[in-house]
Design a protein around this motif. Structure first.
Motif, PDB file in Angstrom:
ATOM      1  N   MET A 239     -28.375 117.913 150.587  1.00 54.87           N
ATOM      2  CA  MET A 239     -28.602 117.818 152.038  1.00 54.87           C
ATOM      3  C   MET A 239     -28.837 119.203 152.628  1.00 54.87           C
ATOM      4  SD  MET A 239     -28.552 115.464 154.435  1.00 54.87           S
ATOM      5  CE  MET A 239     -27.902 114.120 153.480  1.00 54.87           C
ATOM      6  N   LYS A 240     -30.100 119.579 152.738  1.00 51.79           N
ATOM      7  CA  LYS A 240     -30.444 120.922 153.247  1.00 51.79           C
ATOM      8  C   LYS A 240     -30.546 120.885 154.771  1.00 51.79           C
ATOM      9  CE  LYS A 240     -31.382 122.361 149.042  1.00 51.79           C
ATOM     10  NZ  LYS A 240     -30.543 123.319 148.348  1.00 51.79           N
TER      11      LYS A 240
ATOM     12  N   ARG B 234     -29.468 120.826 161.975  1.00 45.64           N
ATOM     13  CA  ARG B 234     -30.434 119.748 161.747  1.00 45.64           C
ATOM     14  C   ARG B 234     -30.804 119.682 160.280  1.00 45.64           C
ATOM     15  NH1 ARG B 234     -33.446 117.299 165.647  1.00 45.64           N
ATOM     16  NH2 ARG B 234     -32.544 117.643 167.690  1.00 45.64           N
ATOM     17  N   ILE B 235     -31.016 118.482 159.784  1.00 43.60           N
ATOM     18  CA  ILE B 235     -31.417 118.319 158.386  1.00 43.60           C
ATOM     19  C   ILE B 235     -32.879 118.750 158.254  1.00 43.60           C
ATOM     20  CG2 ILE B 235     -31.806 116.622 156.539  1.00 43.60           C
ATOM     21  CD1 ILE B 235     -29.530 114.961 157.891  1.00 43.60           C
ATOM     22  N   THR B 236     -33.168 119.579 157.255  1.00 44.59           N
ATOM     23  CA  THR B 236     -34.552 120.019 157.073  1.00 44.59           C
ATOM     24  C   THR B 236     -35.197 119.336 155.869  1.00 44.59           C
ATOM     25  OG1 THR B 236     -33.667 121.900 155.853  1.00 44.59           O
ATOM     26  CG2 THR B 236     -34.288 122.289 158.142  1.00 44.59           C
ATOM     27  N   ASP B 237     -34.377 118.981 154.882  1.00 48.85           N
ATOM     28  CA  ASP B 237     -34.927 118.434 153.638  1.00 48.85           C
ATOM     29  C   ASP B 237     -33.781 117.808 152.845  1.00 48.85           C
ATOM     30  OD1 ASP B 237     -36.721 117.986 151.600  1.00 48.85           O
ATOM     31  OD2 ASP B 237     -36.539 120.008 150.735  1.00 48.85           O
ATOM     32  N   ILE B 238     -34.093 116.804 152.041  1.00 47.12           N
ATOM     33  CA  ILE B 238     -33.053 116.284 151.143  1.00 47.12           C
ATOM     34  C   ILE B 238     -33.605 116.287 149.730  1.00 47.12           C
ATOM     35  CG2 ILE B 238     -31.437 114.407 150.648  1.00 47.12           C
ATOM     36  CD1 ILE B 238     -31.740 113.458 153.498  1.00 47.12           C
ATOM     37  N   LYS B 239     -32.934 117.034 148.856  1.00 46.89           N
ATOM     38  CA  LYS B 239     -33.340 117.076 147.447  1.00 46.89           C
ATOM     39  C   LYS B 239     -32.593 115.948 146.738  1.00 46.89           C
ATOM     40  CE  LYS B 239     -35.452 121.180 147.839  1.00 46.89           C
ATOM     41  NZ  LYS B 239     -36.868 121.038 148.234  1.00 46.89           N
ATOM     42  N   THR B 240     -33.302 114.881 146.466  1.00 48.57           N
ATOM     43  CA  THR B 240     -32.617 113.655 146.022  1.00 48.57           C
ATOM     44  C   THR B 240     -32.419 113.558 144.500  1.00 48.57           C
ATOM     45  OG1 THR B 240     -34.753 112.547 146.007  1.00 48.57           O
ATOM     46  CG2 THR B 240     -33.424 112.291 147.994  1.00 48.57           C
TER      47      THR B 240
ATOM     48  N   SER C  24     -26.920 125.300 154.101  1.00 51.49           N
ATOM     49  CA  SER C  24     -28.037 126.153 154.475  1.00 51.49           C
ATOM     50  C   SER C  24     -27.919 127.413 153.623  1.00 51.49           C
ATOM     51  CB  SER C  24     -27.952 126.486 155.958  1.00 51.49           C
ATOM     52  OG  SER C  24     -28.942 127.424 156.274  1.00 51.49           O
ATOM     53  N   GLY C  25     -28.816 127.583 152.683  1.00 51.77           N
ATOM     54  CA  GLY C  25     -28.643 128.657 151.698  1.00 51.77           C
ATOM     55  C   GLY C  25     -27.379 128.353 150.920  1.00 51.77           C
ATOM     56  N   SER C  26     -26.390 129.252 151.006  1.00 53.52           N
ATOM     57  CA  SER C  26     -25.128 128.954 150.318  1.00 53.52           C
ATOM     58  C   SER C  26     -24.005 128.679 151.316  1.00 53.52           C
ATOM     59  CB  SER C  26     -24.759 130.118 149.403  1.00 53.52           C
ATOM     60  OG  SER C  26     -24.677 131.293 150.184  1.00 53.52           O
ATOM     61  N   GLU C  27     -24.391 128.413 152.572  1.00 57.25           N
ATOM     62  CA  GLU C  27     -23.386 128.188 153.612  1.00 57.25           C
ATOM     63  C   GLU C  27     -23.224 126.696 153.912  1.00 57.25           C
ATOM     64  OE1 GLU C  27     -21.500 130.546 155.025  1.00 57.25           O
ATOM     65  OE2 GLU C  27     -22.490 132.020 153.748  1.00 57.25           O
ATOM     66  N   ILE C  28     -21.964 126.265 154.084  1.00 54.95           N
ATOM     67  CA  ILE C  28     -21.713 124.871 154.469  1.00 54.95           C
ATOM     68  C   ILE C  28     -21.964 124.722 155.971  1.00 54.95           C
ATOM     69  CG2 ILE C  28     -19.919 123.103 154.721  1.00 54.95           C
ATOM     70  CD1 ILE C  28     -18.648 124.191 152.182  1.00 54.95           C
ATOM     71  N   THR C  29     -22.667 123.673 156.327  1.00 54.56           N
ATOM     72  CA  THR C  29     -22.940 123.403 157.746  1.00 54.56           C
ATOM     73  C   THR C  29     -22.460 121.992 158.088  1.00 54.56           C
ATOM     74  OG1 THR C  29     -25.109 122.573 157.120  1.00 54.56           O
ATOM     75  CG2 THR C  29     -25.016 124.864 157.868  1.00 54.56           C
ATOM     76  N   THR C  30     -22.320 121.716 159.388  1.00 55.22           N
ATOM     77  CA  THR C  30     -22.075 120.323 159.805  1.00 55.22           C
ATOM     78  C   THR C  30     -23.118 119.922 160.842  1.00 55.22           C
ATOM     79  OG1 THR C  30     -20.501 120.891 161.545  1.00 55.22           O
ATOM     80  CG2 THR C  30     -19.578 120.461 159.354  1.00 55.22           C
ATOM     81  N   LEU C  31     -23.274 118.608 160.988  1.00 57.90           N
ATOM     82  CA  LEU C  31     -24.407 118.071 161.754  1.00 57.90           C
ATOM     83  C   LEU C  31     -24.069 117.743 163.202  1.00 57.90           C
ATOM     84  CD1 LEU C  31     -25.746 115.487 159.124  1.00 57.90           C
ATOM     85  CD2 LEU C  31     -26.153 117.945 159.221  1.00 57.90           C
TER      86      LEU C  31
END
Ligand code: ADP
Ligand code: ASP
Ligand code: MG
Length: 413
Positions: free
Chosen positions: A102-103, A112-118, A140-147
């Motif tokens: 979940m990028k 915001r979600i930019t891409d999902i590598k499934t 995001s990169g190596s950082e944890i984010t929330t939506l």
């Protein structure tokens, strides 16, 4: 065999008993032969509890650390639910947001979600696993984010879109989307279906049953979305493009939210660039403004009122005071403890009398209207918070929302 994404919210996984109950529902769906990806929220009110732990330490926590903290809630649920499934003999694996691909953008707290590598999810599905994914979080990169609060709905719908699932089922603590919040209005009625646009408007205007961005995803990627109860076996509500039942209803639902504050900046110079200067100052400081009203009171001066959420009042006042010299206003006046009540319906566009009827109902019940805003499919009013529930009930009665509308009647409308 269908590929289905299911999502279970906080209350639905609020205790070990409830987690076991959810596991047995998943076991049943799996036994029907479906490929399942299940998104879960943090248990019960645990996200709120984490927020209050942080506020015991600081009033200004770093957004990065808040995401680090809040993302732990969902991780508890994914592991416990997976253990419950494994205990029942159901093959399952849990994945955090980053493991699920979940990028997101970097903006912590509201990414915001930019891409999902499934790839990983696809691999687990092909191994026969039920995949349990942590909602609300990404990387995001190596950082944890929330939506953003309530964001697990968005995780689920975005996954359904990316995995080309045949549907996304949101299981929660109510049996569907109602004409208004059933916790406040006893006569609220469950809708069979509602259009993406109406649901998006309801969600943006305060109907917390779905995260607005989840509805946006569902609309953009045409994901059939259903809201139903995780506890009661009952048909839920479909959110879809074509609403065949109840089509063109003038008012389909009523949304509301409190914690609204109205700010009036008085005695501004009546110039072409006054509005732009004022709102640039606010937006540069990330103050979100909702309804705006401009009043000219003599040739030289205007008053401008706007509404904000209560929590941003302090910041708003500071921004305005800093810019007083540049903006040349006389003073600031504000009213707190207000609420916004909105009627929503796609039939409104061809029915000019709706706003008038809304105002009449409120006037008859001595509810003072402080601000008004309209679009093609909604009318919103700002009222005293103390009048909010009364206003919603009166409007619910006046627009006869408690009554089931037969299809034949709609055709005649
Ligand atoms: P979850 O934890 O499952 O995501 P939420 O609390 O986020 O659940 O959303 C469900 C709640 O949304 C319900 O308990 C209800 O109080 C509220 N709600 C607000 N408006 C509506 C509506 N129009 N229809 C149904 N529920 C609504
Ligand atoms: N646990 C998060 C929240 O409480 C996300 C969610 O439940 O959707 O906001
Ligand atoms: Mg929710």
């Amino acid at each position: 065999m269908a590929r289905i994404v299911q999502k279970y919210g906080g209350t639905s996984v609020g205790s070990v008993e409830r987690i076991k109950h959810v596991a047995s529902r998943i076991q049943r769906s799996k036994a029907e032969g479906h490929e399942l990806v299940v998104v879960v929220s943090a248990m019960g009110k645990s996200t709120d509890e984490l927020v209050s732990l942080a506020t015991e330490i600081t009033n200004t926590p770093s957004k990065r650390e808040m995401d680090m903290l809040l993302s732990t809630g969902e991780q508890v649920t994914i592991s416990l639910l997976t253990m419950a499934l494994q205990e029942m003999g159901v093959q399952a694996i849990s994945l955090t947001g980053w493991q699920a691909g979940m990028k997101t953008e970097t903006s912590h707290g509201n990414a915001r979600i930019t891409d999902i590598k499934t790839k990983r999810i696809e691999a687990e599905l092909s191994q026969g696993n039920v995949v349990i994914v942590a909602g609300f979080q990404g990387v995001s990169g190596s950082e944890i984010t929330t939506l953003g609060r309530g964001g697990s709905d968005t995780t689920a719908v975005a996954l359904a879109a990316a995995l080309k699932a045949s549907r996304c089922d949101i299981y929660t603590d109510v049996t569907g989307v109602f004409t208004t919040d059933p916790r406040y209005v006893q006569k609220a009625r469950k809708l069979h279906s509602i259009s993406y646009d109406e649901m998006l408007e309801m969600a943006n205007l305060g109907a917390g049953v779905l995260h607005p961005r989840a509805v946006e995803f569902a609309k953009n990627y045409e994901v059939p979305l259903m809201v139903a109860s995780s506890m009661v076996e009952e048909v839920g509500t479909m959110i879809e493009e074509e609403v065949t039942m109840e089509q063109n209803l003038v008012v389909r639902g009523i949304a509301f939210e409190n914690d609204v504050t109205k700010v009036t900046v008085r005695g501004l110079p009546n110039r072409l660039n006054t509005l732009s200067k004022l709102f640039t100052a606010l937006s540069e400081n990330q103050v979100n403004v909702d309804i705006i009203i401009q009043n000219q009171y003599d040739d030289e001066h205007v008053n401008i009122s706007f509404s904000i959420t209560q929590s941003t009042l302090k910041e708003t006042l500071a921004v305005l005071q800093n810019a007083q010299e540049e903006l040349q206003f006389t003073d600031i006046y504000f009213e707190e403890e207000l609420a916004k009540v909105s009627i929503v319906g796609s039939g409104m566009v061809s029915n000019p009398g709706v706003a008038a009827q809304m105002f009449a109902v409120l006037a008859d019940n001595e509810v003072a209207i402080k601000m008004v805003s309209t679009s093609e499919i909604k009318v919103s009013v700002v009222v005293e918070e103390a009048d909010m529930v009364l206003a919603v009930e009166m409007l619910h009665n006046a627009f006869q929302l408690a009554e089931e509308v037969e299809e034949a009647e709609i055709e005649a409308m």
